[in-house]
Design a protein around this motif. Structure first.
Motif, PDB file in Angstrom:
ATOM      1  N   GLN A 143     -27.476 -52.963   4.823  1.00  0.00           N
ATOM      2  CA  GLN A 143     -28.614 -52.261   5.397  1.00  0.00           C
ATOM      3  C   GLN A 143     -29.609 -53.186   6.092  1.00  0.00           C
ATOM      4  N   LYS A 144     -29.253 -54.447   6.240  1.00  0.00           N
ATOM      5  CA  LYS A 144     -30.133 -55.379   6.936  1.00  0.00           C
ATOM      6  C   LYS A 144     -30.078 -55.133   8.438  1.00  0.00           C
ATOM      7  N   SER A 145     -31.194 -55.368   9.106  1.00  0.00           N
ATOM      8  CA  SER A 145     -31.218 -55.250  10.566  1.00  0.00           C
ATOM      9  C   SER A 145     -30.305 -56.318  11.166  1.00  0.00           C
ATOM     10  N   ALA A 146     -29.665 -55.985  12.279  1.00  0.00           N
ATOM     11  CA  ALA A 146     -28.655 -56.899  12.816  1.00  0.00           C
ATOM     12  C   ALA A 146     -28.420 -56.654  14.298  1.00  0.00           C
ATOM     13  N   ILE A 147     -27.780 -57.647  14.930  1.00  0.00           N
ATOM     14  CA  ILE A 147     -27.297 -57.557  16.305  1.00  0.00           C
ATOM     15  C   ILE A 147     -25.798 -57.816  16.290  1.00  0.00           C
ATOM     16  N   ARG A 148     -25.054 -57.004  17.031  1.00  0.00           N
ATOM     17  CA  ARG A 148     -23.619 -57.220  17.213  1.00  0.00           C
ATOM     18  C   ARG A 148     -23.314 -57.141  18.711  1.00  0.00           C
ATOM     19  N   CYS A 149     -22.482 -58.045  19.205  1.00  0.00           N
ATOM     20  CA  CYS A 149     -22.149 -58.057  20.629  1.00  0.00           C
ATOM     21  C   CYS A 149     -20.641 -58.091  20.827  1.00  0.00           C
ATOM     22  N   TYR A 150     -20.196 -57.471  21.941  1.00  0.00           N
ATOM     23  CA  TYR A 150     -18.773 -57.289  22.194  1.00  0.00           C
ATOM     24  C   TYR A 150     -18.438 -57.668  23.642  1.00  0.00           C
ATOM     25  N   ASP A 151     -17.217 -58.154  23.829  1.00  0.00           N
ATOM     26  CA  ASP A 151     -16.789 -58.474  25.191  1.00  0.00           C
ATOM     27  C   ASP A 151     -16.178 -57.249  25.855  1.00  0.00           C
ATOM     28  N   ARG A 152     -15.647 -57.417  27.069  1.00  0.00           N
ATOM     29  CA  ARG A 152     -15.100 -56.292  27.849  1.00  0.00           C
ATOM     30  C   ARG A 152     -13.948 -55.602  27.135  1.00  0.00           C
ATOM     31  N   ALA A 153     -13.199 -56.354  26.325  1.00  0.00           N
ATOM     32  CA  ALA A 153     -12.048 -55.790  25.627  1.00  0.00           C
ATOM     33  C   ALA A 153     -12.423 -55.119  24.314  1.00  0.00           C
ATOM     34  N   GLY A 154     -13.723 -55.124  23.982  1.00  0.00           N
ATOM     35  CA  GLY A 154     -14.164 -54.522  22.736  1.00  0.00           C
ATOM     36  C   GLY A 154     -14.123 -55.466  21.551  1.00  0.00           C
ATOM     37  N   ARG A 155     -13.796 -56.727  21.790  1.00  0.00           N
ATOM     38  CA  ARG A 155     -13.748 -57.718  20.714  1.00  0.00           C
ATOM     39  C   ARG A 155     -15.151 -58.206  20.385  1.00  0.00           C
ATOM     40  N   GLN A 156     -15.482 -58.239  19.116  1.00  0.00           N
ATOM     41  CA  GLN A 156     -16.800 -58.725  18.714  1.00  0.00           C
ATOM     42  C   GLN A 156     -16.875 -60.233  18.946  1.00  0.00           C
ATOM     43  N   VAL A 157     -17.845 -60.659  19.741  1.00  0.00           N
ATOM     44  CA  VAL A 157     -17.985 -62.082  20.061  1.00  0.00           C
ATOM     45  C   VAL A 157     -19.168 -62.714  19.334  1.00  0.00           C
ATOM     46  N   GLY A 158     -19.942 -61.922  18.622  1.00  0.00           N
ATOM     47  CA  GLY A 158     -21.062 -62.474  17.868  1.00  0.00           C
ATOM     48  C   GLY A 158     -21.762 -61.390  17.077  1.00  0.00           C
ATOM     49  N   ALA A 159     -22.209 -61.743  15.875  1.00  0.00           N
ATOM     50  CA  ALA A 159     -22.961 -60.807  15.040  1.00  0.00           C
ATOM     51  C   ALA A 159     -23.784 -61.606  14.042  1.00  0.00           C
ATOM     52  N   ALA A 160     -24.983 -61.119  13.768  1.00  0.00           N
ATOM     53  CA  ALA A 160     -25.849 -61.793  12.797  1.00  0.00           C
ATOM     54  C   ALA A 160     -26.909 -60.810  12.317  1.00  0.00           C
ATOM     55  N   SER A 161     -27.383 -61.021  11.099  1.00  0.00           N
ATOM     56  CA  SER A 161     -28.452 -60.193  10.546  1.00  0.00           C
ATOM     57  C   SER A 161     -29.768 -60.955  10.609  1.00  0.00           C
ATOM     58  N   THR A 162     -30.862 -60.216  10.512  1.00  0.00           N
ATOM     59  CA  THR A 162     -32.187 -60.809  10.624  1.00  0.00           C
ATOM     60  C   THR A 162     -32.667 -61.368   9.294  1.00  0.00           C
ATOM     61  N   ASP A 163     -33.699 -62.159   9.366  1.00  0.00           N
ATOM     62  CA  ASP A 163     -34.451 -62.524   8.173  1.00  0.00           C
ATOM     63  C   ASP A 163     -35.219 -61.305   7.677  1.00  0.00           C
ATOM     64  N   VAL A 164     -35.782 -61.424   6.481  1.00  0.00           N
ATOM     65  CA  VAL A 164     -36.671 -60.393   5.941  1.00  0.00           C
ATOM     66  C   VAL A 164     -38.113 -60.823   6.175  1.00  0.00           C
ATOM     67  N   SER A 165     -38.923 -59.920   6.739  1.00  0.00           N
ATOM     68  CA  SER A 165     -40.332 -60.232   6.994  1.00  0.00           C
ATOM     69  C   SER A 165     -41.146 -58.944   6.887  1.00  0.00           C
ATOM     70  N   ASN A 166     -41.571 -58.638   5.670  1.00  0.00           N
ATOM     71  CA  ASN A 166     -42.336 -57.423   5.405  1.00  0.00           C
ATOM     72  C   ASN A 166     -43.656 -57.442   6.172  1.00  0.00           C
ATOM     73  N   ASN A 167     -43.863 -56.445   7.028  1.00  0.00           N
ATOM     74  CA  ASN A 167     -45.056 -56.345   7.870  1.00  0.00           C
ATOM     75  C   ASN A 167     -45.202 -57.507   8.850  1.00  0.00           C
ATOM     76  N   GLY A 168     -44.122 -58.254   9.058  1.00  0.00           N
ATOM     77  CA  GLY A 168     -44.159 -59.392   9.978  1.00  0.00           C
ATOM     78  C   GLY A 168     -43.212 -59.218  11.137  1.00  0.00           C
ATOM     79  N   LEU A 169     -42.842 -60.341  11.761  1.00  0.00           N
ATOM     80  CA  LEU A 169     -41.964 -60.339  12.928  1.00  0.00           C
ATOM     81  C   LEU A 169     -40.745 -61.202  12.657  1.00  0.00           C
TER      82      LEU A 169
END
Length: 325
Positions: A194-220
């Motif tokens: 349930q962590k916030s995250a970014i996932r990216c894919y190439d033209r063929a639909g293959r995931q080329v990168g993914a990572a979750s965020t740090d935790v920052s309550n009321n922060g950035l």
């Protein structure tokens, strides 16, 4: 004859080199570099954002046109009152109204297909007196979010999941980018699924990168991925918290993690497919002219309408209409 100490030193150096080589290979094999930072105010994530901009290279190319390098940045404060709360922003606003090469899509689970809308928070002095930072949706929300730049922030309507495709700015030509990053506001969840995250894919639909965020309550939090080894992303998705923003969802209640988004930063979109005679990557043919006296080519880049000299052109990419002078 080597002494035992000399032999041991040699073995130690070889072991150290092997370990470093393994670590280096692991980073390269990962296929992407992550820039991540969090804190209570914008200054806490500024250094990571600056490093990410350096990873992408070049300058901020602003709105419109096409460039061979650099990046695009989306600041929601560029959105006018007419496309901000209580109104909704069009999914292609940043490819049609302010062309920067990104088209959004809400991944709906409760809204229905008719609601592919995006919410940009109101700014002070708006004509409808709508509360800022999504206070019009829930009066507790302005106490959660600290914007990174300006006052406006963004969220998808009716969902916490969104994706976006890249295009040559102002066109329908599919594109890919070198990297993508975003600012998340008030990330609380520590649960892996349930962590916030970014996932990216190439033209063929293959995931080329993914990572979750740090935790920052009321922060950035800033999270940025730059792709290496030739990989490029044609599509990315964001998981922003685990619940939609609306009147009956409160941060921390029943495990809810209410998250909004601020600035997007991504590499200059380049045409995803090869186009004959396209030397600047915008999907359009560029006029090329040869000066035989010097053997030098001059290319009129269609994206910027500028002339670029070159000593050699690959025959397979040569414009069909070349002139000599």
């Amino acid at each position: 004859m080597k002494t035992m100490r000399t032999i041991l030193n040699s073995v130690s150096r070889m072991a150290a080199i092997a370990i470093l080589s393994t670590l280096f290979a692991g980073v390269m094999n990962a296929g992407f570099t992550i820039r991540r930072a969090s804190g209570a105010n914008p200054a806490a994530i500024q250094s990571a954002i600056n490093l990410f901009r350096t990873d992408l290279g070049g300058a901020d190319n602003g709105t419109g046109g096409h460039f061979t390098n650099g990046r695009r940045e989306i600041n929601w404060d560029d959105v006018p009152h007419t496309s901000a709360m209580p109104n909704f922003m069009e999914p292609d606003f940043f490819n049609s109204v302010l062309p920067r090469g990104l088209v959004l899509n809400a991944i709906e689970y409760e809204t229905g297909a008719a609601h592919n809308d995006f919410m940009v928070s109101a700014a002070t002095g708006n004509p409808t007196n709508t509360p800022v930072e999504f206070g019009n949706l829930n009066l507790t929300y302005p106490g959660l979010f600290v914007p990174f730049s300006g006052q406006r922030i963004m969220a998808a309507r009716g969902t916490s999941l969104l994706e976006f495709m890249f295009y040559i700015p102002g066109t329908s030509v599919p594109a890919t980018v070198k990297g993508f990053g975003a600012v998340f506001l008030d990330t609380d969840s520590t649960l892996g699924g349930q962590k916030s995250a970014i996932r990216c894919y190439d033209r063929a639909g293959r995931q080329v990168g993914a990572a979750s965020t740090d935790v920052s309550n009321n922060g950035l939090v800033f999270l940025g991925l730059t792709f290496t080894g030739g990989d490029r992303a044609s599509r990315c998705s964001i998981e922003a918290g685990n619940i939609r923003l609306q009147a009956d969802t409160f941060d921390g209640q029943s495990g809810f993690d209410i998250v909004a988004l601020d600035d997007f930063i991504f590499g200059e979109p380049q045409a995803a497919e090869y186009h004959h005679g396209d030397f600047d990557g915008d999907g359009s043919m560029d006029l090329s002219v040869l000066r035989p006296q010097t053997g030098e080519w001059f290319i009129l880049n269609s994206g910027t309408n500028t002339i670029h000299p070159a000593k050699h052109l690959r025959t397979t990419r040569r414009h069909a209409d070349t002139r000599r002078f």
